[in-house]
Scaffold this active site. Structure first.
Site, PDB file in Angstrom:
ATOM      1  CG  ASN A  84      -2.270   0.642   0.922  1.00  0.00           C
ATOM      2  OD1 ASN A  84      -2.328   1.655   0.240  1.00  0.00           O
ATOM      3  ND2 ASN A  84      -3.342   0.091   1.464  1.00  0.00           N
ATOM      4  CG  HIS A 114      24.261   2.534   9.578  1.00  0.00           C
ATOM      5  ND1 HIS A 114      24.930   2.834   8.423  1.00  0.00           N
ATOM      6  CD2 HIS A 114      22.937   2.671   9.290  1.00  0.00           C
ATOM      7  CE1 HIS A 114      24.054   3.149   7.473  1.00  0.00           C
ATOM      8  NE2 HIS A 114      22.840   3.047   7.973  1.00  0.00           N
ATOM      9  CB  THR A 164      13.602  -6.323  17.367  1.00  0.00           C
ATOM     10  OG1 THR A 164      12.943  -6.949  18.462  1.00  0.00           O
ATOM     11  CG2 THR A 164      13.205  -4.862  17.287  1.00  0.00           C
ATOM     12  CE  LYS A 165      15.355 -10.361  20.825  1.00  0.00           C
ATOM     13  NZ  LYS A 165      15.447 -10.271  22.170  1.00  0.00           N
TER      14      LYS A 165
END
Length: 194
Positions: A84, A114, A164-165
Site C-alpha cells: 500500500n 550501521h 526485532t526478532k
C-alpha cells in the site's frame, strides 16, 4: 571473505555503501521508483512494467505510490504481493517474501544496519542482514521489520509494531518489540482462535 562491495553487502559482511557500483545501482532503483511514483494510478500497464523492471522479473505484484527501495533486485516477492501507499524497503541484503502477502500503508522493511561505534560509522562501513517473510503475512500500518528477522507463515503484525526478532507462524504479533499475543487457527476456523 573478500569480494566486491556488492558481494560483501549481499552476504552480510561489512561493506562500503558509497562504492561506485552500489551508488550506480541505487540511482537506477531511485529513478525507477521516481517514475513509478509519478505515474498516474490508472496507467496500470505502465506501472506494471516499472514494477517488473524494479524487481528484475515478471510478477503480479502491485505497489502503490509512493514507494521507495534501495536496489529492487534483492527484493523477491511471491504471488499476489501488495504494498500500500508509503512503503519503504531497504533491500541491501536479500528480502524473501512469500505468496499472498500484504503491506499496509507506511510499512518499513530494512535489512540495513550501521556500526554502533561512531568512528566506524563515520568511515562509511555498514552491514545488511537478510529478512525472510513467509506466506500469507499481513504487516499492519507503519509496522517496521528490522534486519535479520524471519516472520513465519500466516502472521499478522499489528499497526505500529517493530519486529526485532523472529515471529512464529500462525500468530498475531504486536508491540515494540513485536511479540505473539494470539495464535491463529488454520483453514478459516474462527472458533479456534486462541
Amino acid at each position: 571473505m573478500a569480494g566486491t562491495e556488492k558481494q560483501k553487502m549481499i552476504s552480510g559482511e561489512m561493506y562500503q555503501a558509497w562504492d561506485e557500483e552500489l551508488v550506480a545501482e541505487r540511482q537506477k532503483a531511485k529513478k525507477l521508483c521516481f517514475a513509478l511514483n509519478q505515474t498516474c494510478p490508472t496507467e496500470e500497464d505502465t506501472r506494471k512494467a516499472l514494477i517488473n523492471e524494479l524487481l528484475s522479473k515478471e510478477t503480479d505484484a502491485w505497489i502503490e505510490s509512493p514507494f521507495y527501495c534501495d536496489y529492487g533486485y534483492n527484493l523477491k516477492v511471491g504471488k499476489a504481493f501488495y504494498a500500500n501507499h508509503g512503503c519503504t524497503i531497504l533491500d541491501c541484503a536479500p528480502i524473501n517474501i512469500g505468496d499472498n502477502c500484504m503491506l499496509a500503508p507506511g510499512v518499513v522493511i530494512a535489512t540495513a544496519g550501521h556500526p554502533l561505534d561512531p568512528v566506524e560509522r563515520a568511515s562509511g562501513e555498514e552491514f545488511a542482514k537478510k529478512i525472510t517473510i513467509g506466506n500469507d503475512v499481513w504487516l499492519g500500518a507503519n509496522a517496521t521489520v528490522c534486519p535479520g528477522v524471519t516472520i513465519g507463515d500466516n502472521v499478522v503484525v499489528g499497526a505500529g509494531s517493530v519486529v526485532t526478532k523472529d515471529l512464529p507462524a500462525n500468530t498475531v504479533c504486536v508491540g515494540s518489540p513485536a511479540k505473539p499475543v494470539r495464535t491463529l487457527a488454520l483453514n478459516g476456523d474462527k472458533s479456534a482462535l486462541a
